[in-house]
Design a protein around this motif. Structure first.
Motif, PDB file in Angstrom:
ATOM      1  N   SER A   1       5.934  33.785  45.510  1.00  0.00           N
ATOM      2  CA  SER A   1       5.676  32.339  45.053  1.00  0.00           C
ATOM      3  C   SER A   1       6.857  32.295  44.007  1.00  0.00           C
ATOM      4  O   SER A   1       7.123  31.421  43.626  1.00  0.00           O
ATOM      5  CB  SER A   1       4.321  32.498  44.440  1.00  0.00           C
ATOM      6  OG  SER A   1       4.229  33.476  43.520  1.00  0.00           O
TER       7      SER A   1
ATOM      8  N   THR B   1       9.345  29.093  43.769  1.00  0.00           N
ATOM      9  CA  THR B   1       9.475  28.225  42.613  1.00  0.00           C
ATOM     10  C   THR B   1      10.936  28.168  42.469  1.00  0.00           C
ATOM     11  O   THR B   1      11.470  26.911  41.962  1.00  0.00           O
ATOM     12  CB  THR B   1       8.789  29.142  41.266  1.00  0.00           C
ATOM     13  OG1 THR B   1       7.566  29.155  41.443  1.00  0.00           O
ATOM     14  CG2 THR B   1       9.244  28.216  39.912  1.00  0.00           C
TER      15      THR B   1
ATOM     16  N   TYR C   1       2.475  22.482  39.003  1.00  0.00           N
ATOM     17  CA  TYR C   1       1.470  23.308  39.615  1.00  0.00           C
ATOM     18  C   TYR C   1       0.615  22.329  40.599  1.00  0.00           C
ATOM     19  O   TYR C   1      -0.032  22.882  41.487  1.00  0.00           O
ATOM     20  CB  TYR C   1       0.682  24.421  38.781  1.00  0.00           C
ATOM     21  CG  TYR C   1      -0.457  23.801  37.940  1.00  0.00           C
ATOM     22  CD1 TYR C   1      -1.601  23.567  38.388  1.00  0.00           C
ATOM     23  CD2 TYR C   1       0.036  22.986  36.787  1.00  0.00           C
ATOM     24  CE1 TYR C   1      -2.700  23.119  37.478  1.00  0.00           C
ATOM     25  CE2 TYR C   1      -0.928  22.617  35.902  1.00  0.00           C
ATOM     26  CZ  TYR C   1      -2.476  22.385  36.371  1.00  0.00           C
ATOM     27  OH  TYR C   1      -3.246  21.874  35.614  1.00  0.00           O
TER      28      TYR C   1
ATOM     29  N   TRP D   1       2.844  28.066  47.895  1.00  0.00           N
ATOM     30  CA  TRP D   1       2.708  27.579  46.525  1.00  0.00           C
ATOM     31  C   TRP D   1       3.818  28.143  45.482  1.00  0.00           C
ATOM     32  O   TRP D   1       4.249  29.466  45.815  1.00  0.00           O
ATOM     33  CB  TRP D   1       1.376  28.184  46.113  1.00  0.00           C
ATOM     34  CG  TRP D   1       0.164  27.357  46.499  1.00  0.00           C
ATOM     35  CD1 TRP D   1       0.227  26.152  47.196  1.00  0.00           C
ATOM     36  CD2 TRP D   1      -1.131  27.968  46.137  1.00  0.00           C
ATOM     37  NE1 TRP D   1      -1.174  25.854  47.343  1.00  0.00           N
ATOM     38  CE2 TRP D   1      -1.973  26.706  46.558  1.00  0.00           C
ATOM     39  CE3 TRP D   1      -1.783  28.716  45.556  1.00  0.00           C
ATOM     40  CZ2 TRP D   1      -3.300  26.605  46.783  1.00  0.00           C
ATOM     41  CZ3 TRP D   1      -3.256  28.640  45.464  1.00  0.00           C
ATOM     42  CH2 TRP D   1      -3.895  27.840  46.151  1.00  0.00           C
TER      43      TRP D   1
ATOM     44  N   GLN E   1       3.456  28.588  39.361  1.00  0.00           N
ATOM     45  CA  GLN E   1       2.596  28.188  38.548  1.00  0.00           C
ATOM     46  C   GLN E   1       1.272  28.130  39.175  1.00  0.00           C
ATOM     47  O   GLN E   1      -0.065  28.295  38.693  1.00  0.00           O
ATOM     48  CB  GLN E   1       3.135  26.840  37.999  1.00  0.00           C
ATOM     49  CG  GLN E   1       4.197  26.937  37.092  1.00  0.00           C
ATOM     50  CD  GLN E   1       4.307  27.715  35.835  1.00  0.00           C
ATOM     51  OE1 GLN E   1       3.144  27.954  35.502  1.00  0.00           O
ATOM     52  NE2 GLN E   1       5.386  28.142  35.412  1.00  0.00           N
ATOM     53  N   SER E   2       1.343  27.692  40.587  1.00  0.00           N
ATOM     54  CA  SER E   2      -0.052  27.516  41.219  1.00  0.00           C
ATOM     55  C   SER E   2      -0.617  28.878  41.391  1.00  0.00           C
ATOM     56  O   SER E   2      -2.026  29.079  41.289  1.00  0.00           O
ATOM     57  CB  SER E   2       0.204  26.681  42.623  1.00  0.00           C
ATOM     58  OG  SER E   2       0.860  25.523  42.254  1.00  0.00           O
TER      59      SER E   2
ATOM     60  N   ARG F   1      -2.076  30.385  38.233  1.00  0.00           N
ATOM     61  CA  ARG F   1      -3.378  29.752  37.712  1.00  0.00           C
ATOM     62  C   ARG F   1      -4.310  30.504  38.649  1.00  0.00           C
ATOM     63  O   ARG F   1      -5.563  30.738  38.004  1.00  0.00           O
ATOM     64  CB  ARG F   1      -3.409  28.229  38.160  1.00  0.00           C
ATOM     65  CG  ARG F   1      -4.589  27.300  37.992  1.00  0.00           C
ATOM     66  CD  ARG F   1      -4.577  25.908  38.382  1.00  0.00           C
ATOM     67  NE  ARG F   1      -6.035  25.362  38.473  1.00  0.00           N
ATOM     68  CZ  ARG F   1      -6.779  25.158  39.332  1.00  0.00           C
ATOM     69  NH1 ARG F   1      -6.510  26.090  40.641  1.00  0.00           N
ATOM     70  NH2 ARG F   1      -8.038  24.565  39.058  1.00  0.00           N
TER      71      ARG F   1
END
Length: 285
Positions: free
Chosen positions: A71, A75, A208, A221, A224-225, A228
């Motif tokens: 992830s 990003t 996100y 993803w 940030q997603s 979370r």
């Protein structure tokens, strides 16, 4: 008396600023230093600033966690590509709208301002993305956030204040509009361009909600997603050990630190361009 009053007022200002800094720095310090503590110390001491025994167990867990690192790479791809696309669209549209000879310029500027006040909404935007068959694709994120109207207006105002004599001299020498933009205008607009790029980069890095909305595949993803979901999951839902590193609350703290680290490191080097660019776009506009 006037001198004493000035000293007293300065002291109150410095004291207020110091309290604000402490109020902001304390949570960040707690997150940063807690990430270097062990699980046992975290549960035993509760709130603390400096751990008694420093360990990199939390960061080792993250580095060995394939989902987290994947992830993180997502990003970087989203931020670099999204910033490049947004910057290109914004600069081209802002340059065109800054020209007074452009037909329909006033109407187009009103449309840009209209989008700052009214938005199509989440559901209509989702339906458009679905009809364009962009679901589960990064293009759904790139295109839905391609241009921020506020940043477009800032760049348009700066381009509108560009000296007409310099543009006319370039046209007399046979320079076309695209070449004029790339060879003359943009090199002289570095502070404003860097400011806009920094704002877009921060927006894409912190995005996100759009990823959760448009990306059905969790493997795509951004950080940030994933962060979370990582922070909301209970301890029992996570792997207890990865590569010999144990999971615990310090891992969550480390995840927050690692997620914010790139922007924290980049901003000091771009701050001078940021301040200068915002002043140019606001005063001359």
């Amino acid at each position: 008396m006037r001198k004493k009053f000035n000293l007293l007022s300065d002291g109150l200002i410095y004291l207020t600023l110091l309290l604000i800094v402490l109020f902001i720095a304390l949570p960040f310090s707690y997150i940063l230093f807690s990430s270097f503590a062990s699980n046992a110390e975290y549960y035993a001491r509760g709130f603390f600033i400096f751990p008694q025994k420093w360990t990199i167990n939390a960061y080792g867990y993250l580095m060995m966690n394939e989902n987290f690192m994947h992830s993180y790479r997502n990003t970087f791809v989203l931020t670099v590509c999204g910033t490049a696309i947004s910057l290109a669209f914004t600069l081209l549209m802002a340059y065109g709208l800054s020209k007074r000879w452009l037909r329909g310029r006033r109407f187009l500027n009103i449309l840009v301002l209209f989008t700052m006040i009214f938005h199509g909404g989440m559901i209509p935007t989702y339906l458009v993305v679905r009809e364009l068959e962009l679901l589960d694709s990064y293009w759904a994120i790139y295109l839905t956030g391609a241009i921020f109207p506020f940043l477009l207006i800032i760049m348009r105002s700066f381009f509108a204040s560009f000296p007409m004599e310099l543009e006319e001299a370039a046209r007399i020498d046979g320079c076309g509009e695209l070449r004029l933009l790339l060879r003359i205008v943009l090199p002289l607009s570095v502070p404003s361009v860097v400011t806009i790029a920094l704002m877009y980069a921060v927006a894409h890095w912190n995005n996100y909600f759009q990823a959760i909305l448009y990306l059905n595949n969790a493997a795509k993803w951004p950080i940030q997603s994933f962060l979370r979901q990582f922070l909301l999951d209970s301890d029992t839902g996570m792997l207890r050990s990865v590569g010999g590193y144990e999971y615990g609350p310090p891992v969550k703290m480390a995840a927050v630190v690692v997620t914010a680290l790139p922007l924290v490191l980049c901003y000091p080097f771009l701050q001078k361009y940021f301040n200068q660019g915002m002043m140019i776009g606001s005063v001359k506009g």
